[in-house]
Design a protein around this motif. Structure first.
Motif, PDB file in Angstrom:
ATOM      1  N   ASP A  50       7.938 -36.039 -49.901  1.00 28.77           N
ATOM      2  CA  ASP A  50       9.402 -35.434 -49.989  1.00 28.77           C
ATOM      3  C   ASP A  50       9.813 -35.552 -48.696  1.00 28.77           C
ATOM      4  OD1 ASP A  50      11.591 -33.997 -50.459  1.00 28.77           O
ATOM      5  OD2 ASP A  50      10.671 -32.129 -50.498  1.00 28.77           O
ATOM      6  N   PRO A  51      10.335 -36.703 -48.316  1.00 30.24           N
ATOM      7  CA  PRO A  51      10.956 -37.025 -46.769  1.00 30.24           C
ATOM      8  C   PRO A  51      11.927 -35.966 -46.294  1.00 30.24           C
ATOM      9  CG  PRO A  51      10.525 -38.988 -47.934  1.00 30.24           C
ATOM     10  CD  PRO A  51      10.312 -37.849 -48.766  1.00 30.24           C
ATOM     11  N   ASP A  52      12.919 -35.608 -47.375  1.00 30.93           N
ATOM     12  CA  ASP A  52      13.936 -34.894 -47.191  1.00 30.93           C
ATOM     13  C   ASP A  52      13.679 -33.103 -47.061  1.00 30.93           C
ATOM     14  OD1 ASP A  52      15.883 -36.945 -47.057  1.00 30.93           O
ATOM     15  OD2 ASP A  52      16.240 -36.805 -49.361  1.00 30.93           O
ATOM     16  N   ASP A  54      13.711 -31.369 -49.513  1.00 30.34           N
ATOM     17  CA  ASP A  54      14.530 -30.441 -50.472  1.00 30.34           C
ATOM     18  C   ASP A  54      13.622 -30.033 -51.578  1.00 30.34           C
ATOM     19  OD1 ASP A  54      16.787 -30.902 -49.020  1.00 30.34           O
ATOM     20  OD2 ASP A  54      17.433 -32.558 -50.344  1.00 30.34           O
ATOM     21  N   GLY A  92       6.264 -31.920 -47.251  1.00 27.14           N
ATOM     22  CA  GLY A  92       7.765 -32.057 -47.219  1.00 27.14           C
ATOM     23  C   GLY A  92       7.942 -32.621 -45.663  1.00 27.14           C
ATOM     24  N   CYS A  93       8.945 -33.257 -45.535  1.00 28.25           N
ATOM     25  CA  CYS A  93       9.486 -33.635 -44.200  1.00 28.25           C
ATOM     26  C   CYS A  93       8.885 -34.828 -43.676  1.00 28.25           C
ATOM     27  CB  CYS A  93       9.711 -32.762 -43.415  1.00 28.25           C
ATOM     28  SG  CYS A  93      10.950 -31.214 -43.785  1.00 28.25           S
ATOM     29  N   VAL A  95       8.937 -38.059 -42.702  1.00 26.78           N
ATOM     30  CA  VAL A  95      10.056 -38.943 -42.526  1.00 26.78           C
ATOM     31  C   VAL A  95       9.732 -40.287 -41.445  1.00 26.78           C
ATOM     32  CG1 VAL A  95      12.497 -39.233 -41.384  1.00 26.78           C
ATOM     33  CG2 VAL A  95      11.648 -37.066 -42.612  1.00 26.78           C
ATOM     34  N   SER A 117       6.712 -41.224 -53.527  1.00 24.68           N
ATOM     35  CA  SER A 117       7.720 -40.797 -52.657  1.00 24.68           C
ATOM     36  C   SER A 117       9.136 -40.896 -53.117  1.00 24.68           C
ATOM     37  CB  SER A 117       7.669 -41.750 -51.527  1.00 24.68           C
ATOM     38  OG  SER A 117       8.573 -41.491 -50.534  1.00 24.68           O
ATOM     39  N   THR A 119      12.913 -39.950 -51.988  1.00 26.87           N
ATOM     40  CA  THR A 119      13.991 -39.409 -50.861  1.00 26.87           C
ATOM     41  C   THR A 119      15.241 -39.934 -51.111  1.00 26.87           C
ATOM     42  OG1 THR A 119      14.046 -39.554 -48.315  1.00 26.87           O
ATOM     43  CG2 THR A 119      13.710 -41.570 -49.484  1.00 26.87           C
ATOM     44  N   SER A 120      16.293 -39.266 -50.423  1.00 26.37           N
ATOM     45  CA  SER A 120      17.597 -39.731 -50.543  1.00 26.37           C
ATOM     46  C   SER A 120      17.844 -41.191 -49.995  1.00 26.37           C
ATOM     47  CB  SER A 120      18.679 -38.781 -49.997  1.00 26.37           C
ATOM     48  OG  SER A 120      18.318 -38.716 -48.594  1.00 26.37           O
ATOM     49  N   SER A 121      18.930 -41.698 -49.982  1.00 26.65           N
ATOM     50  CA  SER A 121      18.997 -42.954 -49.344  1.00 26.65           C
ATOM     51  C   SER A 121      20.659 -43.337 -49.425  1.00 26.65           C
ATOM     52  CB  SER A 121      18.294 -44.167 -50.100  1.00 26.65           C
ATOM     53  OG  SER A 121      18.762 -45.487 -49.690  1.00 26.65           O
TER      54      SER A 121
END
Length: 203
Positions: A50-52, A54, A92-93, A95, A117, A119-121
């Motif tokens: 969860d790179p973001d 959230d 999380g996070c 990135v 994975s 994430t937003s983009s």
């Protein structure tokens, strides 16, 4: 001028993809457990990056996430949660490609069988009004990490068997899931208008 053997750029030289790595993630986890006095505990078979951050923040806020105190990675925190009677691990996070593969390698060494994975983009080509999801079928390789894993190519391709298995799996969801391509870049704040135009032209 430095000789790069076959004239390739330096980052492509001396990659031996069929050979085993000298540094194994399982060894790092073993030493971390020893140093920290942690128990040997497998992670869930299905894990999420969860790179973001959230998703993990929402799960924690709702009291659905439980910290895994035996996760031996030095650089990340693993939470566990249950959805539809399935236990998931989530980190999380995470990135950036180099950090993502560091965590991913350790997750697989600890028992993960499927890693997702999410994430937003940004979008270069407006397909439809957001929100929507993209199931990535291919990725234009414009970062360095993937060249340590796969020989040089313009795109990396998703596994055809995995894509076939997912056929129809997202029908009926509230937010649509489309298929498409993405552009992997190490430097989102260093992309010029000409570069963006070139990537858009490649789809």
């Amino acid at each position: 001028m430095t000789d790069h053997h076959d004239g390739s750029v330096p980052i492509l030289a001396n990659k031996h993809y069929a050979e085993e790595s000298a540094f194994q993630p399982g060894n790092l986890l073993r030493e971390a457990r020893r140093q920290k006095g942690l128990a040997v505990r497998a992670v869930p078979a299905i894990c999420v990056l969860d790179p973001d951050g959230d998703l993990v923040r929402r799960l924690r806020r709702d009291g659905r996430a439980t910290a895994d105190r035996d996760w031996a990675c030095y650089h990340s925190e693993l939470d566990r949660f249950v959805e539809s009677d399935l236990e998931f691990g989530i980190v999380g996070c995470v990135v950036g490609a180099s950090y993502a593969v560091l965590v991913a390698e350790q997750l697989f060494a600890a028992g993960c069988r499927l890693l997702i994975s999410m994430t937003s983009s940004g979008q270069l080509q407006p397909i439809r009004p957001p929100p929507y999801f993209i199931l990535i079928e291919r990725a234009l390789r414009d970062e360095g990490t993937s060249y340590h894993y796969l020989p040089s190519s313009e795109f990396s391709q998703a596994d055809a068997g995995v894509l076939a298995t997912l056929e129809g799996a997202f029908d009926g969801l509230r937010e649509p899931v489309l298929s498409g391509a993405t552009w992997t870049t190490d430097a989102p704040f260093r992309e010029t208008e000409r570069t963006i135009a070139a990537m858009t032209a490649r789809g």
